[in-house]
Design a protein around this motif. Structure first.
Motif, short mmCIF file in Angstrom:
data_model
loop_
_atom_site.label_atom_id
_atom_site.label_comp_id
_atom_site.label_asym_id
_atom_site.label_seq_id
_atom_site.Cartn_x
_atom_site.Cartn_y
_atom_site.Cartn_z
N LYS A 232 -0.38 -47.91 7.72
CA LYS A 232 -1.53 -47.63 8.58
C LYS A 232 -1.93 -46.16 8.61
N LEU A 233 -1.29 -45.34 7.78
CA LEU A 233 -1.52 -43.89 7.85
C LEU A 233 -2.98 -43.52 7.64
N ASP A 234 -3.59 -43.99 6.57
CA ASP A 234 -4.97 -43.60 6.27
C ASP A 234 -5.94 -44.05 7.35
N SER A 235 -5.78 -45.27 7.83
CA SER A 235 -6.69 -45.77 8.87
C SER A 235 -6.47 -45.02 10.19
N ASN A 236 -5.22 -44.66 10.49
CA ASN A 236 -4.94 -43.90 11.72
C ASN A 236 -5.63 -42.55 11.70
N ILE A 237 -5.56 -41.87 10.57
CA ILE A 237 -6.19 -40.54 10.48
C ILE A 237 -7.71 -40.67 10.48
N ALA A 238 -8.24 -41.70 9.80
CA ALA A 238 -9.69 -41.89 9.76
C ALA A 238 -10.26 -42.18 11.14
N ASN A 239 -9.46 -42.81 12.00
CA ASN A 239 -9.95 -43.22 13.33
C ASN A 239 -9.37 -42.37 14.45
N GLN A 240 -8.88 -41.18 14.14
CA GLN A 240 -8.26 -40.36 15.19
C GLN A 240 -9.22 -40.05 16.33
N GLY A 241 -10.45 -39.75 15.98
CA GLY A 241 -11.41 -39.41 17.03
C GLY A 241 -11.82 -40.59 17.89
N LYS A 242 -11.55 -41.78 17.45
CA LYS A 242 -11.96 -42.98 18.19
C LYS A 242 -10.82 -43.60 19.01
N LYS A 243 -9.64 -42.99 18.94
CA LYS A 243 -8.49 -43.58 19.64
C LYS A 243 -8.71 -43.56 21.15
N SER A 244 -8.52 -44.73 21.77
CA SER A 244 -8.66 -44.84 23.22
C SER A 244 -7.31 -45.14 23.86
N PHE A 245 -6.22 -44.82 23.14
CA PHE A 245 -4.88 -45.07 23.67
C PHE A 245 -3.97 -43.91 23.29
N ALA A 246 -2.76 -43.92 23.85
CA ALA A 246 -1.77 -42.88 23.57
C ALA A 246 -0.82 -43.39 22.50
N ASP A 247 -0.94 -42.84 21.31
CA ASP A 247 -0.04 -43.20 20.20
C ASP A 247 1.28 -42.46 20.45
N THR A 248 2.32 -43.20 20.82
CA THR A 248 3.52 -42.58 21.37
C THR A 248 4.76 -42.89 20.54
N LEU A 249 5.45 -41.82 20.14
CA LEU A 249 6.73 -41.94 19.46
C LEU A 249 7.84 -41.72 20.49
N ILE A 250 8.73 -42.69 20.61
CA ILE A 250 9.85 -42.60 21.55
C ILE A 250 11.11 -42.28 20.76
N ILE A 251 11.80 -41.20 21.14
CA ILE A 251 13.03 -40.77 20.48
C ILE A 251 14.15 -40.84 21.50
N ILE A 252 15.22 -41.53 21.17
CA ILE A 252 16.35 -41.70 22.09
C ILE A 252 17.63 -41.24 21.41
N ASP A 253 18.27 -40.23 21.95
CA ASP A 253 19.56 -39.74 21.46
C ASP A 253 20.67 -40.29 22.33
N THR A 254 21.70 -40.85 21.71
CA THR A 254 22.83 -41.42 22.44
C THR A 254 24.14 -40.99 21.80
N GLY A 255 25.23 -41.19 22.55
CA GLY A 255 26.55 -40.93 22.01
C GLY A 255 26.86 -39.45 21.89
N TYR A 256 28.05 -39.14 21.37
CA TYR A 256 28.55 -37.76 21.33
C TYR A 256 29.27 -37.53 20.01
N MET A 257 29.14 -36.32 19.51
CA MET A 257 29.82 -35.97 18.27
C MET A 257 31.33 -35.99 18.50
N PRO A 258 32.07 -36.65 17.62
CA PRO A 258 33.54 -36.66 17.76
C PRO A 258 34.11 -35.28 17.51
#
Length: 577
Positions: A232-258
């Motif tokens: 969807k990369l090309d269509s996402n960039i072509a329609n950036q100005g028309k976006k009516s929503f929040a395109d959201t990347l969720i990043i979750i870090d868990t656990g601990y380095m041993p």
């Protein structure tokens, strides 16, 4: 730092900060990475301080990058000498996966402060540094092979080996699990590459976003939404100005380095036809005992489906597995050199005793025997030094999900490892957003992109009167000038000095040590995610503030010397006295 593990797992960031400040005598790269990570987890108002610390680490990594590139270009002998060097000094050589994670963490900080262009710079820098890391790893592999062949031609080191399988008792199973074997290398992070693609997409850079997405897919083909993003990369960039929503990347870090700990193993070596038992020390990474997969993450009325995108725990194991041949070759070579020196001194003592039929010089023979014991003691001290430092506050795993959500305040709900469900409101803007969650046992830190609370506080800029005789402006560094420290001597060099000292013992001259004034230490405020202190002030006129000459997190001490074993010559003089 190992003692602070429990505090960190419970989300006690104030105590963790205090441990970091007290544990590091030298404010090196590792100090700034540890401090920067803990500062950012204290909440959005600490992001400016965290960025300062991480930029200090980044500048030191840049110096390491330049120095390493120069060594690799000059000669192959540099890599060979590295293999047999002490491997420990006050400075810190970042591990490959730590370099990748430093760029990712800095990018997330820039996003929190609304600086998407700066985040894009970090994404590009990560790819550039990986070329140096790849070249360094290849050079080390070739150097280990070359040095091992050379050792086999010398009678005193023919038993040297680079194979950890030849070291009885090393827990190799901790480095040979399925997750570790599945990794392509120890430095490429699929999550970091996807974040890079997401940042470039937000800036309309399809030609830069596509390689990031493709490499993420190559490294982690199991992540389904990676493939959706490239489609969807090309269509996402072509329609950036028309976006009516929040395109959201969720990043979750868990656990601990041993923990990485020193592990002693008794190994038998043959010298002069006799078997000798000697104790060697190697780094060992402990088994992971706390892993958590986030199962319930909800924004508004939509459920997220987080997928594992990076296993930093496995990357650390892969890195140690790659480094072990050099550790084993270094330790076994030193052991054989030390034993050979002891064997030679023992024979000299025996010959002296045999020549003295009246036993009048028994004291001399005993003295030579004592010297032999000191020689092997000096060598064994070098063998039993192993560098187990690592970026201990990193997460063990990273999960990601991407969703289209309504613009505006949205309730975020998530389940913690303790089973408790927590919630808070996040504000999403039109276009691209990043929501970052760091889960501890019974609490979490949540950071969002474009967060007003993460911006530096605005303070008036002090006007400095113009100097009568202006001095040409010089680039301002957040670190003191580089001072080349004398590398620690190996055991063999110590033996040569000792043998020369028997003939004409002279006190060693102390080399003058260059010093550099260190920046003043400014204590960083330490707060929890619930209650935060005001952020460090930064000039308001700069849209992309850069760290000042005195990072709030501390200073780097100039002229720090690496670890050096006790002076053998002084010990001998005391023995003769």
């Amino acid at each position: 730092m190992n003692e602070s593990k429990e505090s960190f797992k419970n989300g006690d960031l104030q105590n963790t900060t205090a441990v970091i400040q007290s544990a590091f005598k030298d404010k090196n790269t590792l100090y700034y990475m540890e401090m920067g990570e803990v500062q950012r987890l204290q909440g959005p108002t600490q992001i400016p301080n965290s960025t300062q610390s991480l930029l200090a680490a980044d500048q030191l990594v840049s110096r390491w990058e330049i120095t390493t590139s120069d060594k690799l270009r000059r000669s192959f002998s540099g890599a060979s000498s590295y293999v047999l060097s002490e491997g420990f000094s006050s400075e810190y050589e970042p591990k490959p996966y730590e370099v990748s994670f430093l760029s990712q963490t800095l990018a997330l900080n820039h996003l929190s402060q609304g600086r998407w262009n700066d985040a894009m710079v970090e994404a590009k820098k990560m790819a550039q540094r990986e070329k140096v890391i790849e070249e360094l790893i290849q050079s080390k592999v070739a150097a280990v092979s070359k040095v091992e062949r050379e050792q086999q031609t010398s009678p005193s080191t023919q038993g040297a080996t680079s194979r950890v399988e030849n070291i009885n008792g090393y827990p190799i199973n901790l480095l040979d699990d399925e997750d570790t074997r599945s990794l392509k290398n120890s430095y490429q992070n699929a999550g970091a590459y996807y974040l890079s693609g997401f940042i470039h997409e937000s800036q309309g850079e399809a030609s830069l976003a596509a390689p990031g997405y493709r490499l993420a897919i190559e490294l982690r083909p199991q992540a389904n939404f990676f493939k959706t993003s490239i489609a969807k990369l090309d269509s996402n960039i072509a329609n950036q100005g028309k976006k009516s929503f929040a395109d959201t990347l969720i990043i979750i870090d868990t656990g601990y380095m041993p923990k990485i700990i020193p592990y002693q193993i008794s190994q038998t070596f043959n010298i002069g036809g006799n078997s000798k038992l000697i104790t060697l020390t190697f780094p060992v990474i402990e088994k992971s005992n706390e892993r958590f997969r986030p199962t319930m993450v909800q924004l508004g009325d939509k459920m997220a489906n987080p997928e594992l995108v990076a296993n930093i725990d496995a990357m650390a194991r892969k890195n140690l597995r790659d480094e072990l041949p050099a550790y084993v070759l270094r330790a076994s070579s030193r052991a054989l050199v030390s034993l050979a020196a002891q064997y030679t001194a023992d024979r000299a003592a025996q010959q002296a005793a045999n020549r003295n039929q009246n036993n009048q010089n028994s004291g001399s023979a005993a003295l030579i025997g004592a010297i032999a014991g000191m020689i092997v003691g000096y060598g064994l001290q070098s063998i039993n030094v192993t560098d187990v430092r690592h970026w201990s506050t990193l997460p063990a795993q990273t999960y990601m999900a991407r969703m289209g959500l309504p613009i505006g305040p949205t309730v975020l709900k998530y389940t913690l490892p303790s089973g408790v469900t927590a919630s808070q409101t996040v504000n999403l803007v039109g276009g691209y957003n990043v929501v970052y969650i760091r889960m501890f046992r019974n609490r979490a830190t949540v950071l969002t992109s474009n967060d007003p609370a993460a911006l530096p506080s605005k303070t008036p800029i002090a006007v400095v009167p113009a100097a009568t005789n202006p001095i040409p402006a010089q680039p301002v560094s957040i670190l003191p000038a580089t001072i080349e420290s004398k590398p620690a001597e190996g055991a063999f060099a110590g033996f040569m000095k000792l043998l020369g000292g028997f003939q004409d013992a002279k006190p060693e001259e102390l080399a003058p040590t260059a010093t550099s004034p260190a920046p003043a230490v400014v204590a960083s405020p330490t707060v929890t995610p619930v209650q935060t202190a005001p952020a460090a002030s930064v000039p308001a006129s700069s849209p992309n503030p850069t760290p000042n000459a005195n990072p709030a997190s501390g200073n780097i001490e100039g002229g720090a010397k690496p670890y050096e074993p006790p002076n053998l010559l002084n010990s001998l003089q005391q023995l003769f006295n």
